[in-house]
Design an enzyme around this catalytic site. Structure first.
Site, short mmCIF file in Angstrom:
data_model
loop_
_atom_site.label_atom_id
_atom_site.label_comp_id
_atom_site.label_asym_id
_atom_site.label_seq_id
_atom_site.Cartn_x
_atom_site.Cartn_y
_atom_site.Cartn_z
N TYR A 410 0.87 -1.17 0.00
CA TYR A 410 0.00 0.00 0.00
C TYR A 410 0.91 1.23 0.00
O TYR A 410 1.77 1.36 0.87
CB TYR A 410 -0.91 0.01 1.22
CG TYR A 410 -1.97 -1.06 1.21
CD1 TYR A 410 -3.18 -0.88 0.55
CD2 TYR A 410 -1.75 -2.28 1.87
CE1 TYR A 410 -4.15 -1.86 0.54
CE2 TYR A 410 -2.72 -3.27 1.86
CZ TYR A 410 -3.92 -3.06 1.20
OH TYR A 410 -4.89 -4.04 1.18
N ASN A 481 2.33 1.45 -16.10
CA ASN A 481 3.74 1.08 -15.96
C ASN A 481 3.94 -0.21 -15.18
O ASN A 481 5.07 -0.70 -15.06
CB ASN A 481 4.53 2.22 -15.30
CG ASN A 481 4.97 3.26 -16.30
OD1 ASN A 481 4.70 3.15 -17.49
ND2 ASN A 481 5.65 4.29 -15.83
N TYR A 482 2.85 -0.76 -14.64
CA TYR A 482 2.87 -2.10 -14.05
C TYR A 482 1.95 -2.99 -14.90
O TYR A 482 0.89 -3.43 -14.46
CB TYR A 482 2.37 -2.09 -12.61
CG TYR A 482 3.11 -1.19 -11.66
CD1 TYR A 482 4.48 -1.00 -11.76
CD2 TYR A 482 2.44 -0.54 -10.63
CE1 TYR A 482 5.17 -0.17 -10.88
CE2 TYR A 482 3.12 0.28 -9.73
CZ TYR A 482 4.48 0.47 -9.86
OH TYR A 482 5.15 1.28 -8.97
#
Length: 533
Positions: A410, A481-482
């Site tokens: 998180y 980007n992930y």
């Protein structure tokens, strides 16, 4: 189309001459030429081929006819022209940290590797910092700060290349204070291919009267490998005044008060886990607006699998924030309220550049070489429910699974990120927290075991929305980007919401229009590339 083409021609710039071996001059930020060098071509019979075939993620091994390593924009134009004329499928990479086989796809004939184009310096003509696509995040930090005393709100994976990091949006520990990387994107240089197959170099800026402004906008969150080959960026604060490089980008806080906290898994019950994470989420959501007195406090909670032995958290706050150390103490106290496990806490003061490297994922050493990876993400505007946290606990505490690197994180977000008009850039806005799921291993025989674990924890946490973070009152989507190819797989995404909506939200149709203009032949494509309209 005719008027667009004519306008484009006016701002096309001549490619630079071939890159040279250089000696860095820190006083000027310039690199005087020592000797010129031609682009490097590496074919399967070259002893370097096997190295280049493997990038950060060893799950994917490239098998192109050849790799091309250019040293200049002119050499990129030549490489793209050669591949297009021969009808060869090409892809491009900078740092090589793509989470899926977008570059190393089996049908790729040519890979343009930009790692040799890594110059970072101040461009006096544009009044902005020039960053070539092959420069890494760590390199950019060092050059900007040591030579000019400035920075940008980038990530903490120091080996990631600018080419992909910036084009996907770019965020990091300073984003709550400063916004996203693309909020400082002044211009981008891209090698593009038109409908006739003609290759050219275009510079697109954020200036309102720039006829190529749509191409600049596409690179403010549209992701890499979509519209052309990004060769360099220029970074400058939109509110910067004057030509002094020290004023072109923000100055980071000089130093930070840093806390590293860990909780033993051996003592952690499900109730403790749920309370701990709930405390973290609630605090972040109460302190995520730009006017919060705690907006400078950044934290990342790492929920490792039980086999790692602990949960961990990194937190930092600039020392020049009023009552900085007391605010950190208040945060730590609220975090552990109602949790029966006493944490181990280490606190210290560090300069900014050292602080930026604390979370860095190494690119060298036994924990980095030969690693196989899978990642996922979800961006949150609200807290996970009790049921979602219980699902996470079940998977993180599974006794039949062992992998110390398996985790979900998180990550504090929001703040200045959400003060920007959502239509001003391509990256979606509105999230106050980010979540990141990861697992890493080395033995190919274990692929199915680890892939199954990360897919199931992600599916079960998002079971109420079809196994994925479909945008709703809690989720805003995921971060391009992930990349996660499972979002396009109906076995794992039963929501009916397409992958591009999860990544781009309402911005996808506009990205498609820009794709149709700048890459009408769909030369630059991969499994999650923008589709032309």
């Amino acid at each position: 189309m005719g008027s667009d083409a004519a306008a484009t021609e006016l701002v096309r710039v001549p490619p630079r001459p071939a890159r040279a071996f250089v000696r860095w001059n820190p006083s000027t930020g310039r690199c005087p030429i020592v000797s010129t060098r031609a682009a490097v071509t590496v074919k399967p019979d070259d002893h370097r081929y096997d190295l280049l075939a493997r990038a950060d993620n060893y799950r994917f091994v490239a098998q192109p006819e050849y790799f091309r390593l250019p040293y200049s924009t002119a050499q990129v134009v030549e490489a793209v022209s050669e591949a297009v004329a021969a009808g060869k499928r090409l892809t491009v990479r900078s740092g090589g940290h793509c989470g899926e086989a977008f570059v190393a796809s089996p049908d790729v004939d040519v890979i343009v590797d930009l790692s040799s184009m890594s110059h970072v310096g101040y461009d006096e003509e544009r009044g902005a910092f020039e960053v070539e696509a092959g420069a890494t995040v760590g390199q950019i930090y060092r050059v900007l700060y040591k030579n000019y005393g400035v920075t940008f709100p980038g990530g903490f994976c120091m080996g990631v290349g600018a080419g992909g990091h910036i084009s996907g949006g770019g965020y990091g520990p300073l984003s709550r204070l400063l916004g996203l990387t693309v909020d400082y994107l002044h211009a981008v240089e891209v090698v593009v291919v038109d409908a006739e197959g003609v290759v050219s170099t275009v510079v697109a800026t954020r200036e309102e009267d720039d006829p190529n402004r749509d191409l600049w906008w596409a690179h403010t969150g549209g992701g890499g490998g979509n519209f052309g080959v990004i060769t360099r960026y220029w970074l400058r604060s939109p509110d910067a005044v004057g030509d002094a490089p020290e004023e072109a980008l923000p100055r980071p806080p000089a130093s930070f008060h840093v806390a590293r906290v860990s909780w033993s898994w051996a003592e952690l019950t499900e109730a403790d886990y749920v309370r701990l994470v709930s405390n973290f989420l609630d605090w972040q959501l109460r302190n995520c607006t730009v006017d919060s007195p705690n907006i400078g406090l950044y934290a990342l909670l790492e929920c490792f699998h039980r086999s790692a032995g602990h949960l961990a958290m990194h937190a930092q706050i600039p020392v020049d924030v009023p009552d900085a150390e007391e605010r950190m103490s208040w945060f730590l106290a609220e975090l552990n309220e109602g949790v029966a496990v006493a944490p181990s806490v280490t606190r210290r003061r560090l300069p900014w550049l050292a602080t930026s490297q604390l979370l860095a994922i190494p690119d060298v050493g036994p924990g980095a070489i030969g690693v196989r990876r899978k990642v996922k993400s979800a961006d949150l505007r609200g807290a996970h429910t009790r049921e979602q946290l219980a699902a996470a606990y079940r998977h993180l505490s599974r006794a039949d699974y062992h992998c110390p690197s398996a985790a979900m994180e998180y990550i504090a977000y929001g703040g200045r990120v959400n003060t920007v008009d959502p239509a001003a850039t391509a990256v979606p806005r509105g999230a106050s927290l980010k979540t990141f799921y990861m697992v890493a291993w080395t033995d190919p025989a274990e692929d199915e075991e680890h892939l199954r674990w990360i897919r199931e924890i992600y599916r079960d946490i998002h079971s109420a929305t079809g196994g994925v973070p479909s945008p709703d009152e809690i989720n805003t989507g995921a971060y391009i980007n992930y990349p996660d190819i499972d979002l396009a797989d109906p076995e794992w995404n039963t929501s009916g919401v397409p992958w591009h909506t999860i990544y781009y939200g309402d911005n996808y149709p506009r990205l498609q229009e820009i794709k149709s203009r700048w890459d009408p032949r769909n030369v630059f494509r991969h499994a999650f590339s923008i589709r032309p309209r």
